[in-house]
Write an enzyme that holds these catalytic residues in place. Structure first.
Site, PDB file in Angstrom:
ATOM      1  N   ASP A   9     -73.354-115.300 -74.106  1.00 13.35           N
ATOM      2  CA  ASP A   9     -72.746-116.189 -73.106  1.00 13.35           C
ATOM      3  C   ASP A   9     -71.228-116.087 -73.267  1.00 13.35           C
ATOM      4  OD1 ASP A   9     -72.602-118.249 -71.093  1.00 13.35           O
ATOM      5  OD2 ASP A   9     -72.158-119.691 -72.668  1.00 13.35           O
ATOM      6  N   SER A  10     -70.505-116.778 -72.387  1.00 12.11           N
ATOM      7  CA  SER A  10     -69.041-116.823 -72.521  1.00 12.11           C
ATOM      8  C   SER A  10     -68.618-117.709 -73.687  1.00 12.11           C
ATOM      9  CB  SER A  10     -68.425-117.355 -71.229  1.00 12.11           C
ATOM     10  OG  SER A  10     -68.908-118.665 -70.978  1.00 12.11           O
ATOM     11  N   CYS A  72     -76.543-116.762 -69.507  1.00 17.17           N
ATOM     12  CA  CYS A  72     -75.336-117.013 -68.724  1.00 17.17           C
ATOM     13  C   CYS A  72     -75.656-116.666 -67.269  1.00 17.17           C
ATOM     14  CB  CYS A  72     -74.226-116.115 -69.270  1.00 17.17           C
ATOM     15  SG  CYS A  72     -72.733-116.107 -68.281  1.00 17.17           S
ATOM     16  N   THR A  74     -73.567-116.568 -64.744  1.00 12.31           N
ATOM     17  CA  THR A  74     -72.526-115.729 -64.166  1.00 12.31           C
ATOM     18  C   THR A  74     -72.814-114.253 -64.470  1.00 12.31           C
ATOM     19  OG1 THR A  74     -71.129-117.505 -65.001  1.00 12.31           O
ATOM     20  CG2 THR A  74     -70.037-115.743 -63.822  1.00 12.31           C
ATOM     21  N   GLU A 152     -66.890-126.942 -73.955  1.00 17.04           N
ATOM     22  CA  GLU A 152     -66.275-126.104 -75.001  1.00 17.04           C
ATOM     23  C   GLU A 152     -65.413-126.940 -75.948  1.00 17.04           C
ATOM     24  OE1 GLU A 152     -66.491-122.723 -75.829  1.00 17.04           O
ATOM     25  OE2 GLU A 152     -68.152-122.595 -74.425  1.00 17.04           O
ATOM     26  N   CYS A 184     -75.508-123.159 -64.664  1.00 15.24           N
ATOM     27  CA  CYS A 184     -74.628-122.685 -65.740  1.00 15.24           C
ATOM     28  C   CYS A 184     -75.219-123.234 -67.027  1.00 15.24           C
ATOM     29  CB  CYS A 184     -73.207-123.200 -65.543  1.00 15.24           C
ATOM     30  SG  CYS A 184     -72.153-122.924 -66.992  1.00 15.24           S
ATOM     31  N   HIS A 186     -73.955-124.019 -69.739  1.00 18.51           N
ATOM     32  CA  HIS A 186     -73.197-125.086 -70.416  1.00 18.51           C
ATOM     33  C   HIS A 186     -73.662-126.471 -69.949  1.00 18.51           C
ATOM     34  CE1 HIS A 186     -70.270-121.912 -71.453  1.00 18.51           C
ATOM     35  NE2 HIS A 186     -69.680-122.772 -72.260  1.00 18.51           N
TER      36      HIS A 186
END
Ligand code: DGL
Length: 270
Positions: A9-10, A72, A74, A152, A184, A186
């Site tokens: 993931d990011s 993720c 995206t 985050e 998403c 997150h």
């Protein structure tokens, strides 16, 4: 069979999926990669994201993963199809499991979705929903750029989380819909705040457990399940600050995580 499964993931978002994989497949060893030097992906171009994802998958290949999960949305929206053609291990995304999960419960003709702007602009959830429902159901997305920075930085509830959740929910006020897809990975960490603001208007779809189930099915059908019964030692790698990731990740997972800084080539690109 004892080889790890790469989960990328990011940042910390993919841990919502890793958590479900650990619960469903407790024998499997995970190699988690958070591209924290480049988070959020939502503010990057599809080309940038594809390049970053391919670098992570190359790293996974160098570590001999037996399968990979793009935890993720995206990445799944902009890089999954191409990645499947370029790598020789199975790669699972989160969009199809999420859309299939939504289809099981939706009673209205529109599903609402929170995601970042790249995922919303890709139209990936909408296209798949239309395909799987014979054009009966569509997905209306709302880009939520404030959510990833909150998660985050370790903020999952409280006044600030309530404020941004309410702001984004108001985008759906005129829409007849009973289902909200968390587009998403997150966002499941903000689920408490989202539920508080949405009341019982929506059934909330988190693709994590359906993604873990798809992974399990693929490992089984390819004969790749780890049946050793040994408790696996997971690894957590990041491209940015390992301390910051470890602190937030430990809070999210409920056990201590010590992340390693992995490959300097993952450092912030301009
Ligand atoms: N968690 C990711 C997703 O599911 C990426 C979010 C971001 O970095 O913008 O889309």
């Amino acid at each position: 069979m004892n080889l790890p499964i790469g989960v990328m993931d990011s940042g910390v978002g993919g841990l919502s999926v890793a958590k479900e994989i650990m619960r469903l497949l407790p024998n499997e060893k995970l190699l988690y990669f958070g591209d924290t030097a480049n988070v959020p992906y939502g503010s990057k171009s599809p080309l940038f994201i594809r390049t970053a994802v391919f670098e992570i998958l190359k790293y996974f290949k160098s570590q001999n993963v037996k399968a990979a999960v793009m935890a993720c949305n995206t990445s799944s929206a902009v890089a999954l199809e191409q990645a499947r053609r370029c790598f020789d291990f199975p790669i699972i995304g989160v969009i199809e499991p999420g859309v299939r999960e939504a289809l099981k419960i939706i009673r209205t003709r529109t599903a609402c979705m929170f995601a970042n702007s790249v995922t919303v602009a890709s139209g990936a959830h909408d296209a798949l929903m239309k395909k799987l429902s014979d054009n009966e159901i569509s997905v209306t997305g709302k880009a939520c750029p404030d959510f990833v920075p909150l998660v985050e930085s370790g903020i999952f509830e409280g006044a600030e989380a309530d404020r941004v959740v309410n702001k984004y929910l108001s985008a759906f006020s005129g829409i007849e819909s009973d289902t909200l897809i968390l587009g998403c990975t997150h966002y499941p960490f903000l689920e408490k705040a989202i539920k508080k603001a949405a009341g019982n208007r929506f059934s909330i779809v988190n693709p994590a457990s359906a993604t873990a189930a798809e992974l399990s099915e693929i490992l089984r059908s390819c004969g790749l399940e780890n049946v050793s019964g040994l408790s696996p030692a997971h690894r957590y790698c990041v491209s940015g600050d390992p301390e910051k990731f470890s602190q937030v990740a430990s809070m999210l997972m409920g056990f201590e995580i010590n992340a390693e800084l992995v490959n300097p080539s993952f450092q912030k690109r301009v």
